[in-house]
Scaffold this motif. Structure first.
Motif: not given
Length: 220
Positions: A101-130
């Motif tokens: 659930s946390f992995g899916v949440g990190m991928v979805g949230g990182g993609i959706q809010h990339f413009e607001q939190f670019p640095e945070r989403s840049a590492w959160m999305t691939p980590l959530g995918l793995l």
């Protein structure tokens, strides 16, 4: 004269009216289980991204989302499943479901809010995918640890690396100093350049200059 005796007929007692059994394969049951899954993942996705804005609030939302996702796990894997897992499998199932659930949440949230939190989403999305892939392999009934060393697993890793490189490069082009994710705040807008300046009164009259003969000039 012989007579053939009819076999004794056993009369079964009248059965009482029974309530219809719960259909595990019915549409309402399957909808409820999947709805709990997706709702829990959505709450976690919003919480992990928005956490820096208001940590106490989004920590509570994250806990609620995890609880909803675990409830969906119980409904799908214990109530609706044909075979219930043993205690050791149940503990592992709940733990890896929470990780999923946390992995899916990190991928979805990182993609959706990339413009607001670019640095945070840049590492959160691939980590959530793995994280989501590893958790799914451990959670799935047909999953084995050998599935982590397969061409498909290599593709997941490659996709995570490409996502990290691409999002990191894009994050460098986005200025986050002027971005604000506070939905309730308003920013002040500068005055328009063609706005007319405020009217000022006429300048004060200068004092009379002294004449060359030492007397001030005045009208007689």
């Amino acid at each position: 004269m012989t007579t053939v005796l009819e076999p004794e007929r056993h009369q079964t007692p009248a059965t009482k009216h029974r309530r219809p059994a719960f259909d595990k394969k019915s549409l309402p049951a399957r909808y409820s289980g999947q709805m709990l899954y997706f709702l829990g993942a959505a709450l976690i996705a919003g919480a992990v991204v928005h956490y820096p804005i208001n940590p106490p609030l989004y920590a509570i939302i994250c806990v609620v989302g995890a609880f909803v996702f675990l409830l969906g796990t119980i409904v799908n894997e214990f109530v609706l499943a044909d075979e219930r897992p043993v205690l050791s499998q149940a503990v592992s199932l709940v733990a890896f479901s929470l990780l999923l659930s946390f992995g899916v949440g990190m991928v979805g949230g990182g993609i959706q809010h990339f413009e607001q939190f670019p640095e945070r989403s840049a590492w959160m999305t691939p980590l959530g995918l793995l994280m989501s892939y590893v958790a799914f392999v451990a959670k799935d009934s047909k999953g084995r640890w050998r599935h982590l060393v397969t061409p498909f697993a290599a593709g997941v890793v490659a996709l995570a690396v490409l996502a990290w490189l691409g999002m990191t490069a894009l994050a460098g082009t986005i200025s986050s100093d002027g971005q604000s994710h506070d939905h309730g705040s308003t920013t002040q807008t500068p005055a328009e350049p063609d706005q007319a300046p405020a009217e000022q009164g006429p300048p004060a009259e200068a004092p009379a200059k002294p004449a060359k003969d030492g007397h001030t000039s005045h009208s007689h």
